[in-house]
Design an enzyme around this catalytic site. Structure first.
Site, PDB file in Angstrom:
ATOM      1  N   PRO A  21       0.828  -1.207   0.000  1.00  0.00           N
ATOM      2  CA  PRO A  21       0.000   0.000   0.000  1.00  0.00           C
ATOM      3  C   PRO A  21       0.861   1.256   0.000  1.00  0.00           C
ATOM      4  O   PRO A  21       1.864   1.321   0.700  1.00  0.00           O
ATOM      5  CB  PRO A  21      -0.777  -0.110   1.325  1.00  0.00           C
ATOM      6  CG  PRO A  21       0.054  -1.007   2.184  1.00  0.00           C
ATOM      7  CD  PRO A  21       0.758  -1.946   1.258  1.00  0.00           C
ATOM      8  N   GLN A  75      -6.655  -1.178   2.975  1.00  0.00           N
ATOM      9  CA  GLN A  75      -5.870  -0.930   4.183  1.00  0.00           C
ATOM     10  C   GLN A  75      -6.483   0.170   5.044  1.00  0.00           C
ATOM     11  O   GLN A  75      -6.782   1.263   4.537  1.00  0.00           O
ATOM     12  CB  GLN A  75      -4.426  -0.559   3.877  1.00  0.00           C
ATOM     13  CG  GLN A  75      -3.603  -0.579   5.169  1.00  0.00           C
ATOM     14  CD  GLN A  75      -2.205  -0.016   5.055  1.00  0.00           C
ATOM     15  OE1 GLN A  75      -2.025   1.136   4.687  1.00  0.00           O
ATOM     16  NE2 GLN A  75      -1.209  -0.827   5.377  1.00  0.00           N
ATOM     17  N   CYS A 106       3.222   2.728   9.283  1.00  0.00           N
ATOM     18  CA  CYS A 106       3.456   4.088   8.777  1.00  0.00           C
ATOM     19  C   CYS A 106       4.316   4.879   9.770  1.00  0.00           C
ATOM     20  O   CYS A 106       4.013   4.944  10.951  1.00  0.00           O
ATOM     21  CB  CYS A 106       2.119   4.808   8.535  1.00  0.00           C
ATOM     22  SG  CYS A 106       2.373   6.465   7.871  1.00  0.00           S
ATOM     23  N   LYS A 145       0.324  -5.064   8.576  1.00  0.00           N
ATOM     24  CA  LYS A 145       1.604  -4.707   7.961  1.00  0.00           C
ATOM     25  C   LYS A 145       2.379  -3.897   8.987  1.00  0.00           C
ATOM     26  O   LYS A 145       1.878  -2.890   9.491  1.00  0.00           O
ATOM     27  CB  LYS A 145       1.371  -3.901   6.682  1.00  0.00           C
ATOM     28  CG  LYS A 145       2.660  -3.457   6.012  1.00  0.00           C
ATOM     29  CD  LYS A 145       2.396  -2.978   4.594  1.00  0.00           C
ATOM     30  CE  LYS A 145       3.648  -2.442   3.933  1.00  0.00           C
ATOM     31  NZ  LYS A 145       3.946  -1.054   4.307  1.00  0.00           N
ATOM     32  N   GLY A 230       6.639  -2.137  -3.314  1.00  0.00           N
ATOM     33  CA  GLY A 230       6.126  -0.779  -3.230  1.00  0.00           C
ATOM     34  C   GLY A 230       6.666   0.081  -4.355  1.00  0.00           C
ATOM     35  O   GLY A 230       6.229  -0.013  -5.514  1.00  0.00           O
ATOM     36  N   ARG A 231       7.692   0.897  -4.016  1.00  0.00           N
ATOM     37  CA  ARG A 231       8.189   1.895  -4.979  1.00  0.00           C
ATOM     38  C   ARG A 231       8.685   1.291  -6.284  1.00  0.00           C
ATOM     39  O   ARG A 231       8.734   1.976  -7.305  1.00  0.00           O
ATOM     40  CB  ARG A 231       9.298   2.713  -4.303  1.00  0.00           C
ATOM     41  CG  ARG A 231       8.771   3.608  -3.204  1.00  0.00           C
ATOM     42  CD  ARG A 231       9.859   4.088  -2.292  1.00  0.00           C
ATOM     43  NE  ARG A 231      10.463   2.975  -1.557  1.00  0.00           N
ATOM     44  CZ  ARG A 231      11.480   3.090  -0.716  1.00  0.00           C
ATOM     45  NH1 ARG A 231      12.009   4.270  -0.509  1.00  0.00           N
ATOM     46  NH2 ARG A 231      11.958   2.033  -0.082  1.00  0.00           N
TER      47      ARG A 231
HETATM   48  C1  LIG Z   1       4.787   7.408  -0.992  1.00  0.00           C
HETATM   49  C2  LIG Z   1       4.628   6.232  -0.066  1.00  0.00           C
HETATM   50  C3  LIG Z   1       3.417   6.030   0.555  1.00  0.00           C
HETATM   51  C4  LIG Z   1       3.246   4.946   1.435  1.00  0.00           C
HETATM   52  N1  LIG Z   1       2.034   4.727   2.013  1.00  0.00           N
HETATM   53  C5  LIG Z   1       1.836   3.626   2.775  1.00  0.00           C
HETATM   54  C6  LIG Z   1       0.543   3.311   3.261  1.00  0.00           C
HETATM   55  O1  LIG Z   1      -0.449   4.003   2.982  1.00  0.00           O
HETATM   56  N2  LIG Z   1       0.418   2.192   4.039  1.00  0.00           N
HETATM   57  C7  LIG Z   1       1.502   1.395   4.355  1.00  0.00           C
HETATM   58  O2  LIG Z   1       1.328   0.398   5.064  1.00  0.00           O
HETATM   59  N3  LIG Z   1       2.720   1.668   3.873  1.00  0.00           N
HETATM   60  C8  LIG Z   1       2.905   2.740   3.088  1.00  0.00           C
HETATM   61  N4  LIG Z   1       4.131   2.972   2.526  1.00  0.00           N
HETATM   62  C9  LIG Z   1       5.218   1.999   2.742  1.00  0.00           C
HETATM   63  C10 LIG Z   1       5.250   0.965   1.618  1.00  0.00           C
HETATM   64  O3  LIG Z   1       4.102   0.152   1.643  1.00  0.00           O
HETATM   65  C11 LIG Z   1       6.486   0.054   1.770  1.00  0.00           C
HETATM   66  O4  LIG Z   1       6.425  -0.566   3.019  1.00  0.00           O
HETATM   67  C12 LIG Z   1       7.807   0.822   1.664  1.00  0.00           C
HETATM   68  O5  LIG Z   1       7.780   1.761   0.609  1.00  0.00           O
HETATM   69  C13 LIG Z   1       8.987  -0.139   1.471  1.00  0.00           C
HETATM   70  O6  LIG Z   1       8.792  -0.943   0.330  1.00  0.00           O
HETATM   71  P1  LIG Z   1       9.465  -0.597  -1.105  1.00  0.00           P
HETATM   72  O7  LIG Z   1      10.962  -0.480  -0.868  1.00  0.00           O
HETATM   73  O8  LIG Z   1       9.102  -1.762  -1.967  1.00  0.00           O
HETATM   74  O9  LIG Z   1       8.904   0.702  -1.538  1.00  0.00           O
HETATM   75  C14 LIG Z   1       4.333   4.061   1.684  1.00  0.00           C
HETATM   76  C15 LIG Z   1       5.545   4.284   1.038  1.00  0.00           C
HETATM   77  C16 LIG Z   1       5.703   5.340   0.161  1.00  0.00           C
HETATM   78  C17 LIG Z   1       7.036   5.535  -0.517  1.00  0.00           C
END
Ligand SMILES: Cc1cc2nc3c(=O)[nH]c(=O)nc-3n(C[C@H](O)[C@H](O)[C@H](O)COP(=O)(O)O)c2cc1C
Length: 332
Positions: A21, A75, A106, A145, A230-231
């Protein structure tokens, strides 16, 4: 050929990859782009505040979904068990949600100051009460999460995972960073390698999965049942499909070229306009430009032009011009 099925409660799907998410990112248009490629991965909405769901405000955009999204997790964030449970019930009755996911990771100050997100890792009993309340309220599977812990000194993910499972969580995603790390440093996949010795429900590892190879490495090192991306999907909505294909066949599908990525950006813009209307959508999509045009010649110049442009026609013209230039560059 590897079996990559996952079962979360009564929700079964042919994938071991989920879309993590991301607030302001994993809305309906982005999820639809991802679904064009991966027909079976677990999709997740952006975080939806349970408190805001109780208020009489317009949630149509954040709650928008399509039938082809199964399996889709909605979520929720919050810290009041009764309120999150009520919000979950509302989502269940509304339809579209196949899983209710609870945000316990978060790191944002405003969120943790209110006791939501990763603050729940410091109040595990309250987190258990939330899971129990949501389980009591809905028939859907419930997932959580969370991170490694609040700080490096407070890495309580193992105890926390056990408590979540005891409380009834059907699935968990662990972002392999602490709250104090925010998004910096490298995700420590190895730290959670013993979690599956204790936890029976599926566990996905999360953090820094950006390619099929890193997905495989992450799963092997973390010893988990799957990965949450995610990203990595930014600018490459086909990434989850490419990961699944690699897991199933061992073959690497080549990363698409910039001409294709710009085509996806155009689609993304059009879908955002359908959801939000032209004016709001053109502001909203600015954050995506750098990802889709990464690697083009004169990227900085185009990025600057795109983020200041307000006309849909001019944006599309700029993107087509960029596609032509990139096509010529590949030919030469
Ligand atoms: C812009 C942004 C918004 C995010 N919003 C949420 C969110 O709404 N809920 C959540 O559980 N994690 C959120 N995350 C965390 C991501 O779900 C993930 O855990 C984190 O980016 C690490 O994974 P990645 O390296 O694959 O991006 C967010 C991350 C980013 C960069």
């Amino acid at each position: 050929m590897k079996n990559i099925k996952t079962r979360i409660g009564n929700v079964e799907f042919d994938s071991c990859v989920s879309l993590a998410p991301m607030a302001g990112i994993t809305d309906l248009p982005l999820r639809q782009l991802i679904r064009k490629f991966s027909k079976t991965c677990l999709l997740t909405t952006e975080m939806i505040s349970s408190e805001s769901l109780m208020q009489n405000i317009d949630h149509t955009k954040i709650l928008a979904y399509e039938k082809n999204e199964y399996p889709l997790a909605f979520q929720l964030s919050g810290h009041k068990p009764w309120m999150i449970a009520k919000a979950a019930k509302m989502l269940e009755q509304r339809g579209g949600a196949n899983i209710i996911d609870i945000n316990m990771g978060c790191p944002v100050k405003k969120v943790v100051c209110g006791g939501d997100g990763s603050a729940l890792m410091r109040t595990p009993e309250l987190a258990c009460d939330i899971v129990k309340a949501v389980k009591d309220a809905v028939d859907l599977p419930v997932s959580v999460k969370f991170r490694l812990g609040y700080t490096v000194q407070e890495q309580n993910f193992m105890e926390y995972a056990k408590k979540m499972e005891e409380a009834g969580a059907d699935f968990m995603t662990i972002h392999c960073r602490t709250r104090s790390q925010m998004y910096s440093g490298k995700a420590d996949w190895a730290s959670i390698c013993d979690v599956k010795k204790e936890i029976k429900v599926p566990v996905f590892a999360n953090g820094d999965v950006v390619s099929p190879q890193s997905a495989k490495e992450c799963m092997e090192i973390s010893n988990t049942d799957g990965v949450a991306v995610g990203r990595g999907v930014l600018g490459q909505p086909d990434l989850i499909y490419r990961i699944e294909h690699y897991f199933k066949t061992g073959e690497i599908i080549k990363e698409p070229d910039t001409v294709q990525k710009i085509e996806w950006l155009k689609e993304h813009i059009n879908e955002e306009i359908t959801l939000r209307g032209e004016k709001v959508a053109l502001q909203f999509v600015r954050k995506f430009y750098p990802y889709y045009i990464r690697g083009v010649r004169d990227a900085a110049q185009y990025r600057a032009a795109l983020v200041t442009e307000e006309s849909y026609e001019k944006i599309m013209k700029l993107l087509s011009e960029l596609q032509e230039k990139e096509t010529e560059r590949y030919a030469s």
